[in-house]
Design a protein around this motif. Structure first.
Motif, PDB file in Angstrom:
ATOM      1  N   SER A  76       0.815  -1.197   0.000  1.00 43.14           N
ATOM      2  CA  SER A  76       0.000   0.000   0.000  1.00 43.14           C
ATOM      3  C   SER A  76       0.860   1.264   0.000  1.00 43.14           C
ATOM      4  N   ASP A  77       1.921   1.255   0.809  1.00 44.04           N
ATOM      5  CA  ASP A  77       2.649   2.502   1.037  1.00 44.04           C
ATOM      6  C   ASP A  77       3.914   2.706   0.212  1.00 44.04           C
ATOM      7  N   GLY A  78       4.352   1.707  -0.468  1.00 45.55           N
ATOM      8  CA  GLY A  78       5.553   1.900  -1.277  1.00 45.55           C
ATOM      9  C   GLY A  78       6.820   1.675  -0.483  1.00 45.55           C
ATOM     10  N   LEU A  79       7.879   1.312  -1.198  1.00 48.96           N
ATOM     11  CA  LEU A  79       9.134   0.941  -0.562  1.00 48.96           C
ATOM     12  C   LEU A  79      10.133   2.092  -0.633  1.00 48.96           C
ATOM     13  N   SER A  80      11.074   2.081   0.302  1.00 54.32           N
ATOM     14  CA  SER A  80      12.172   3.045   0.265  1.00 54.32           C
ATOM     15  C   SER A  80      13.210   2.553  -0.748  1.00 54.32           C
ATOM     16  N   GLU A  81      14.148   3.426  -1.078  1.00 56.22           N
ATOM     17  CA  GLU A  81      15.197   3.013  -2.023  1.00 56.22           C
ATOM     18  C   GLU A  81      15.971   1.812  -1.488  1.00 56.22           C
ATOM     19  N   HIS A  82      16.232   1.827  -0.199  1.00 57.17           N
ATOM     20  CA  HIS A  82      16.973   0.729   0.404  1.00 57.17           C
ATOM     21  C   HIS A  82      16.217  -0.598   0.236  1.00 57.17           C
TER      22      HIS A  82
END
Lengths: 456, 494, 129
Positions: free
Chosen positions: A52-58
């Motif tokens: 739902s919220d999306g991932l960080s670059e890491h």
């Protein structure tokens, strides 16, 4: 977790400027029934069952590295795959330069005043393609070799007012044959096969028969063909009536570094794939098709074309030209429905060929040719022979390997992919046939290792 | 910063073609020759080497770096190019696509050796189908135009499977030029239908076409929101009319950036649609490709999707061939590198983030419209979504300045012009799509440039006949280019 | 205002035709060349080819537009304006003399009679405006 500029305060300010109270006011023209069910759910099992919220670059790096690691690639795996798509050494500057934002994030150069970089690079690409194929006319590139070949067939049909029949040699790559079929599936049947002979080459007797029966406007062959053998284009051309164009799809552009270009051998349209000249394999795309032809077919050429001209200050500059052939003006009378070329990949090709240079290009061809000859002799020495030994080969050929199934599996266990099995592509005659391809990354030792693995 | 700090106030370096930098016997990239005897062919051998340039590394780097500096790009400034969705391309996408584990993969590797690539395609197809509310998706088409052809060909295969040989595809007059061109390639005749006064299709126009062509209609192909940036409000009813005669509703998803999480084409009655990873899902445009034009469809069209299909069985990803498939539309599996970028983008945003993308894109377009309508005639008064259309009618009246001049003048203010003279239904159209990645400050500056141009026209100070004047090259002689064709270095007069 | 010489007949697609006995000389009008802009390319039939009334017989192109040429008569092409093919700008400079396109030997000399006379054509283009 995207980085978008609009802050909550700005959102309110924007609504005021627009004169609405909320976002719902802006989308009020969508029927409520459609709006109610609009939210979707993203599943990436097993790691992210509801994203739902999306991932960080890491997190993205972790996820994608893990997926990429599920592919087995060099140096873990040694492969001898080809058949139109080839591994090659790519200079560092190709990646570095094409990542420049001014190339990466620009648009199709419709506005020449602010697109000179892209336009000049395409002009150089066109020049390079002409000089390599020996043809006088090139477009700005196509999606890939298969679609370029299909577009060449359509172009030949446009050039012929009466007969729309086209002969396709069935020793061109199967993928190419299939794409041509799909492209022509919307019109009355016009495709006919020419079989290959016992030597794997275009069957001349069958060609003569098909020429007489179908009075075709074009014949499609390749150079080398899907079995790695170089067809005798000059003598094929001499069999054709003047009304029948010779279309050559070249699965291997690098062969033209050391072999005579089709333009000198009587070809009328020369198209194919330029991937190996500066672009990685990437599981089959993006690659780049090239499209060259005789000058007199200019008006029926598909795709974009760049021309040189001058600006108001008298300086040389470049612009898209002859765009009246294209879909945005011609609509249903366009020469093709295609909007894009393969800009960034054509740029890669241009940078690669510029850096490789005249001598380097010859060396590339000689490396492939010499590696293949070394392999062929080593295999012959161990009793493994070619299926079609008479022809001239450049860098790949079909080898007959007893008990191929077992040998193939044993190679895979050792992390060697020894070639492409042709049974599923070209039929039961190829039960024990393996297309083995060399590339400039190979060493003599690796070839020895392959021979050892296939014969022990 | 005033927008006038424009395009060419810095040092720009001229540069001939790479061939003019060439010097005989200068060495470029060095390949190591393997330890095998060096041989040259004896038959068909090339008599004269191809005349490639002979340049060293720095010369190549300088040449292409200079060329790059002559391009306008998203990384440099706002790119309000309607229907093209020129949004920022996050660089994490590039980093993921450059992973060696993706680049060094030959498509003929046996499936156990390329489980990563197969999984990525499988999961991206599922995600894309879910986003548009349809049942399945193919990623094989290389770009939007090939996607259109794929969708149309699937529709034909579907009809023919049911013994029905239909002739026509209805296309609204506001459609992209590609739509009718794709219809012809797929063996259909495109029938243009009128757009209603509000800027969207009326059910009456579709009913008319149905009464005239009946069951010879294979499909209707429409963009939604359409090329005016307006939602097709009658879409569900139109879908019912089409389904009533066994025809299909095809959607061109060029404008998907307006409706992520806001409306699903599947809920509008769409049977098959094509969309563009290089628009909505932020893969870089690259000066005209590579793109990717996935096609999603409802279950009844799944048997006709291009071969091969990627399947997931007993924990293993594999390829499968469908007997009724339309076949192949492109070599291998499609533009895989583009798929990696798009999936990175989708996972970076998540479902909520993607909805925010469309929400902000719509807010930005309407914010800009609110400012521009002070001086420019709107192409339609119907609410816009992610793009808005202006007309040059006021400016023509004021001092005869037309859209083309306004577009060229914008370059002198440091902007890429909007899409001009499209859609055809609005005279002198300027189609403006700011996208969600521009900030309000940047939109204010863009509006300021537009309004200053309008003010100069209104005050009869300028007709911008000679624009642009500040760009790296002056006005380009396109007529000369078309009359005296120089299409390669070797075409130059000697 | 585009010029509309007397003595010619005009089509709705903006071709003009001059009938002299059974020979028809065909070109495009001043109005047509103005709307097209700078002409960059012209494609015409070969001498000896048959062309038919209301069918396309060639193409005229500018940078931004392309348009088919429709024949106002039926007959055999007996002469093609060769200099025009190398210098398409002649159509812009002089659409009614140096910019002529083909001469056609017609079977039916009344072929052009149903076309517009200069007066009606003038009205027609004023409407188009």
């Amino acid at each position: 977790m995207p980085s978008l500029p609009l802050t909550p305060d700005e959102e309110k300010k924007a609504y005021q400027t627009i004169g609405v109270h909320s976002f719902d006011d802006l989308i009020a023209t969508i029927p409520p029934k459609i709006r109610e069910t609009a939210q979707f759910h993203l599943q990436f099992e097993p790691e992210y069952p509801d994203l739902s919220d999306g991932l960080s670059e890491h997190e993205l790096r972790n996820f994608f590295s893990q997926i990429a690691n599920c592919n087995k690639t060099a140096p873990e795996v040694l492969h001898f795959l080809g058949g139109g798509i080839y591994d090659n050494v790519i200079p560092a500057i190709v990646n570095q330069l094409t990542l420049r934002g001014e190339f990466l994030t620009c648009y199709t150069p419709y506005q020449p005043e602010i697109s000179q970089g892209t336009l000049q690079a395409i002009f150089e690409f066109q020049t390079l393609m002409c000089r390599i194929t020996g043809m006088p006319l090139s477009n700005a590139s196509m999606y890939d070799g298969a679609t370029a070949t299909a577009e060449a067939v359509l172009m030949a049909q446009r050039l012929s007012s009466k007969n729309k029949n086209v002969l396709v040699s069935n020793n061109i790559l199967v993928d190419y044959q299939n794409v041509i079929k799909t492209f022509l599936s919307g019109q009355p049947p016009s495709l006919f096969e020419v079989l290959y002979d016992a030597a794997g080459m275009l069957n001349r007797e069958h060609l003569r028969k098909q020429l007489e029966t179908h009075q075709p406007c074009a014949l499609v062959v390749s150079f080398p063909n899907a079995f790695g053998s170089l067809e005798d284009l000059r003598s094929i051309k001499s069999e054709l009536p003047s009304s029948c164009l010779l279309i050559v799809c070249v699965p291997d552009l690098s062969a033209l570094s050391i072999f005579e270009p089709p333009g000198k051998l009587g070809a009328d349209i020369v198209v194919g794939e330029a991937q190996q000249l500066g672009t990685p394999m990437v599981f089959g795309g993006p690659h780049v098709g090239f499209f060259t032809a005789r000058k007199e077919y200019l008006r029926q050429l598909p795709g974009r074309i760049v021309g040189e001209t001058t600006d108001a200050r008298g300086n040389p500059c470049y612009t898209l030209t002859l765009s009246t052939r294209e879909q945005h003006i011609r609509r249903d009378k366009a020469t093709s429905n295609i909007c894009t070329n393969q800009g960034l990949i054509a740029l890669r090709t241009t940078i690669y060929l510029s850096f490789l240079g005249k001598r380097g290009f010859q060396t590339l061809g000689e490396i492939n040719y010499s590696l293949f000859e070394y392999l062929r002799k080593s295999l012959a020495h161990r009793g493994i022979h070619q299926k079609f030994p008479k022809a001239t080969h450049y860098r790949e050929a079909v080898f007959e390997i007893p008990e191929l199934e077992n040998k193939f599996d044993r190679c895979l266990q050792k992390n060697i992919v020894p070639g492409i099995r042709l049974r599923d592509k070209y039929g039961p005659d190829f039960e024990n046939s393996l297309l083995i391809t060399v590339n400039p990354k190979h060493t003599a030792k690796q070839l020895d290792f392959l021979v050892e693995s296939l014969t022990s | 910063m005033k927008p006038q700090s424009g395009a060419t106030s810095c040092l720009m370096l001229r540069e001939g073609t790479i061939f003019e930098r060439s010097t005989p016997e200068r060495k470029g990239f060095q390949l190591s020759f393997p330890e095998v005897p060096r041989l040259t062919p004896t038959t068909f051998s090339r008599t004269e080497p191809a005349e490639l340039p002979e340049v060293a590394e720095l010369q190549v780097v300088r040449h292409f770096t200079r060329l790059s500096s002559w391009n306008y790009a998203i990384d440099l400034g706002t790119f309000p190019l309607g229907s093209c969705t020129m949004k920022y391309n996050p660089r994490i996408n590039e980093e993921m696509a450059a992973l060696a584990g993706f680049c060094d993969v030959h498509p003929e590797l046996p499936p156990p050796f390329c489980q990563g690539s197969l999984r990525l395609i499988f999961q991206l197809e599922r995600a894309l189908a879910e986003i548009v509310g349809l049942d399945a998706c193919t990623l094989q088409p290389a770009a939007g135009a090939l996607g259109e052809f794929t969708g149309l060909t699937m529709v034909r295969a579907f009809h023919e499977k049911h013994g029905s040989h239909r002739k026509y595809v209805l296309v609204p007059e506001s459609a992209h030029g590609t739509n009718p061109a794709s219809c012809i390639l797929a063996g259909y005749q495109a029938i243009t239908i009128k757009v209603g006064p509000e800027g969207y299709m009326t059910t009456a126009s579709v009913e008319d076409a149905i009464s005239k062509y009946g069951r010879d209609i294979a499909a209707l192909m429409t963009t939604n929101p359409n090329t005016l940036g307006v939602f097709e409000q009658n879409i569900s009813h139109i879908a019912e009319l089409l389904h009533g005669i066994g025809a299909q509703l095809i959607m061109d998803g060029a404008n998907m950036n307006a409706i992520l999480g806001i409306a699903k084409p599947g809920d509008m009655g769409v049977d098959v649609m094509q969309y563009n990873l290089h628009k909505t899902f932020s893969t870089p445009h690259g000066g005209g490709g590579p793109g990717a034009g996935p096609v999603a469809c409802r279950s009844h069209l799944i048997p006709f999707l291009p071969n091969p299909r990627i399947v997931h069985k007993a924990g293993i990803y594999d390829v499968e061939y469908l007997p009724d498939s339309i076949g192949k539309v492109k070599g291998a599996f499609g533009n895989f590198g583009v798929m990696v970028r798009a999936l990175t983008y989708i996972m970076n945003h998540g479902s909520q983030g993607l909805r925010t993308v469309s929400k902000n894109a719509v807010i930005n377009a309407n914010y800009l419209r609110a400012q521009l309508q002070k001086k420019y005639q709107l192409g339609t008064s119907t609410p816009h979504f992610h793009e808005c259309v202006l007309s040059d009618s006021r400016q023509i009246q004021q001092n005869g300045t037309k859209t083309l001049q306004i577009a060229k003048a914008l370059m002198d203010y440091g902007y890429h012009p909007p899409t001009v003279y499209f859609p055809l239904t609005v005279p002198g159209a300027m189609l403006i799509e700011p996208t969600e990645t521009e900030s309000l400050q940047e939109l204010d500056q863009l509006a300021e440039a537009f309004l200053e141009i309008a003010a100069r026209i209104e005050n009869k100070e300028d007709t911008f006949e000679n624009a642009p004047t500040k760009t790296f090259v002056g006005k380009v002689d396109e007529v000369g280019a078309a009359r005296k064709l120089i299409l390669s270095v070797d075409d130059r007069p000697r | 205002m585009a010029s509309v010489p007397g003595g010619l007949r005009y089509t709705k697609e903006h071709e003009w035709v001059l009938m002299e006995d059974n020979i028809a000389t065909i070109g495009i009008t001043d109005f047509a060349q103005e709307s097209l802009g700078d002409v960059t390319y012209i494609q015409l039939p070969k001498e000896g080819e048959m062309i038919s009334k209301n069918d396309p017989f060639g193409v005229v192109e500018s940078v931004k537009a392309v348009s088919d040429l429709y024949s106002p008569v039926t007959g055999r092409v007996i002469e093609v304006n060769q200099p025009l093919l190398d210098a398409p700008e002649l159509v812009n400079q002089d659409p009614y003399s140096d910019g002529w396109m083909v001469k056609v030997e017609v079977k039916d000399t009344s072929d052009a009679e149903d076309l517009m006379d200069p007066g009606s054509y003038k009205e027609y283009i004023e409407e188009k405006g």
